[in-house]
Design a protein around this motif. Structure first.
Motif, short mmCIF file in Angstrom:
data_model
loop_
_atom_site.label_atom_id
_atom_site.label_comp_id
_atom_site.label_asym_id
_atom_site.label_seq_id
_atom_site.Cartn_x
_atom_site.Cartn_y
_atom_site.Cartn_z
N PHE A 117 7.76 -1.38 -7.55
CA PHE A 117 7.53 -1.59 -8.98
C PHE A 117 6.89 -2.94 -9.30
O PHE A 117 5.95 -3.01 -10.12
N PRO A 118 7.35 -4.07 -8.73
CA PRO A 118 6.77 -5.37 -9.12
C PRO A 118 5.26 -5.45 -8.91
O PRO A 118 4.56 -6.10 -9.70
N ALA A 119 4.75 -4.81 -7.88
CA ALA A 119 3.33 -4.92 -7.59
C ALA A 119 2.49 -3.83 -8.24
O ALA A 119 1.35 -4.07 -8.62
N LYS A 120 3.06 -2.60 -8.39
CA LYS A 120 2.24 -1.47 -8.85
C LYS A 120 2.67 -0.90 -10.19
O LYS A 120 2.00 0.00 -10.70
N GLY A 121 3.76 -1.35 -10.73
CA GLY A 121 4.16 -0.88 -12.04
C GLY A 121 4.93 0.42 -12.01
O GLY A 121 5.28 0.95 -10.95
N LEU A 122 5.17 0.96 -13.21
CA LEU A 122 6.04 2.13 -13.33
C LEU A 122 5.40 3.40 -12.82
O LEU A 122 5.95 4.07 -11.94
N PHE A 123 4.22 3.74 -13.33
CA PHE A 123 3.64 5.05 -13.00
C PHE A 123 2.92 5.05 -11.64
O PHE A 123 3.15 5.93 -10.81
N ASP A 124 2.05 4.08 -11.41
CA ASP A 124 1.34 4.03 -10.13
C ASP A 124 2.24 3.62 -8.98
O ASP A 124 1.92 3.85 -7.82
N GLY A 125 3.38 3.03 -9.30
CA GLY A 125 4.28 2.59 -8.26
C GLY A 125 5.54 3.42 -8.18
O GLY A 125 5.68 4.31 -7.33
N THR A 126 6.48 3.19 -9.11
CA THR A 126 7.81 3.80 -9.02
C THR A 126 7.77 5.32 -9.16
O THR A 126 8.33 6.05 -8.32
N LEU A 183 5.30 7.45 -8.85
CA LEU A 183 4.58 8.09 -7.74
C LEU A 183 5.42 8.12 -6.47
O LEU A 183 5.53 9.16 -5.80
N ALA A 184 6.05 7.00 -6.15
CA ALA A 184 6.85 6.92 -4.92
C ALA A 184 8.05 7.87 -4.98
O ALA A 184 8.34 8.59 -4.01
N VAL A 185 8.76 7.89 -6.10
CA VAL A 185 9.94 8.76 -6.23
C VAL A 185 9.53 10.23 -6.19
O VAL A 185 10.21 11.06 -5.57
N THR A 186 8.41 10.56 -6.82
CA THR A 186 7.96 11.96 -6.83
C THR A 186 7.60 12.43 -5.43
O THR A 186 8.02 13.53 -5.00
N ILE A 187 6.84 11.62 -4.71
CA ILE A 187 6.46 12.01 -3.34
C ILE A 187 7.69 12.11 -2.44
O ILE A 187 7.80 13.00 -1.61
N ALA A 188 8.64 11.19 -2.64
CA ALA A 188 9.87 11.24 -1.84
C ALA A 188 10.66 12.51 -2.13
O ALA A 188 11.20 13.14 -1.21
N ARG A 225 0.86 -1.18 0.00
CA ARG A 225 0.00 0.00 0.00
C ARG A 225 0.90 1.23 0.00
O ARG A 225 2.01 1.19 0.54
N ASN A 226 0.38 2.31 -0.57
CA ASN A 226 1.21 3.53 -0.63
C ASN A 226 1.58 4.04 0.75
O ASN A 226 2.64 4.65 0.94
N THR A 227 0.72 3.82 1.74
CA THR A 227 1.03 4.30 3.09
C THR A 227 2.19 3.54 3.73
O THR A 227 2.71 3.96 4.75
#
Length: 322
Positions: free
Chosen positions: A100-109, A111-116, A68-70
């Protein structure tokens, strides 16, 4: 520590309320969740170590179960506290790769890098603002101590020169003068390493009145036009610093002439007669003023001219009401 505890508790509440960990995930996930959250209590004291530990635990947790994103909220708090850019980038990439393995490039990687990145930039901006406030406070502290000490030293030197004193009295005054000069030097050296908040700087009229009692001759108080707050603070510091320097280098009876020219460009010029050799470099006070003026697009200049010591502050582009 109390503030860190409250912040960590708030992050933990969001973490568990969102289902980032549930009893069904087992003890391994519980241990990883604890390693993600507990070190945040020391995020301010050991930001680099905390970020490394929390990032590794977060990556493990993301790879262990459906993420989960949280789950990476603790990393965001650790990123906010660390000053190391390269480490922050590495942590963001590790979290992005783990999701990335679970959420893919845009919804996962992505998004996570941008928020970080946003979390780290917010922390960097906060550190920059605190550093600027500390620098301003340190300079105000220097100005206040320099002005007060200069008055004390001038009065003591005058008493030693004209007073009817015994040898013991003169020895006591010499001790006082040496202590005053040493204290001023120590303050300047300490301020190079220590920056703490300070109280409001004295009003300019109050400073000039105090210097007059010590022997400064000033025809009239300078009349400054309406200025934006940063420019006014800089102008007042400039006047106070030049007045203190004139009194310190020339002693009681020194005459200081101040000129203020206003328009789209503000120029303040201070002149006092040279007494012997020129004072030389600007010292800590004028050096600090020169740095602030340069940051505002202006300049501070000083040097001998026509038998006078002339110091000028120029702030181009300052919109003032004449």
């Amino acid at each position: 520590m109390r503030q860190s505890f409250v912040t960590t508790a708030a992050v933990a509440a969001v973490f568990f309320a969102s289902g980032a960990w549930t009893p069904q995930q087992g003890w391994v996930a519980a241990g990883l969740s604890a390693v993600q959250l507990v070190p945040l209590l020391w995020a301010r004291r050991a930001p680099v170590l905390v970020l490394v530990v929390v990032t590794l635990a977060t990556a493990g947790h993301l790879l262990l179960d459906q993420p989960r994103n949280t789950m990476y909220v603790p990393v965001l708090l650790a990123l906010y506290s660390t000053p190391r850019r390269w480490l922050a980038a590495a942590a963001a990439l590790v979290v992005g790769a783990a999701v990335f393995p679970a959420k893919g490039l845009f919804d996962g990687t992505v998004l996570a890098v941008t928020i970080a990145a946003v979390a780290w930039l917010l922390g960097a901006e906060r550190r920059r603002a605190l550093a600027e406030r500390a620098e301003r406070a340190a300079r105000r502290l220097h100005d206040t101590l320099a002005q007060t000490t200069a008055v004390m030293l001038v009065q003591a030197e005058t008493l030693r020169a004209v007073g009817d004193l015994t040898d013991a009295d003169r020895e006591r005054l010499d001790t006082l003068l040496a202590a005053g000069r040493g204290a001023l030097t120590l303050v300047r050296r300490t301020l190079d390493d220590l920056r703490d908040d300070a109280e409001r700087a004295p009003d300019l009229a109050e400073v000039l009145a105090r210097l007059r009692t010590a022997g400064l001759v000033l025809d009239r108080d300078p009349v400054l036009p309406a200025l934006p707050r940063p420019a006014r603070e800089l102008a007042e510091r400039f006047i106070a610093e030049t007045a203190v320097n004139a009194l310190r280098h020339n002693g009681p009876g020194v005459r200081l002439r101040l000129g203020v020219e206003a328009g789209t460009r503000l120029t303040i010029t201070a002149r006092n007669p040279l007494k012997g050799t020129s004072p030389g470099g600007g010292g800590y006070g004028l050096a600090g003023l020169a740095q602030q003026a340069a940051a505002a697009g202006g300049a501070v200049s000083f040097g001998p001219k026509d038998g006078e010591w002339v110091v000028s502050l120029a702030l181009p582009g300052v919109r003032v009401a004449c």
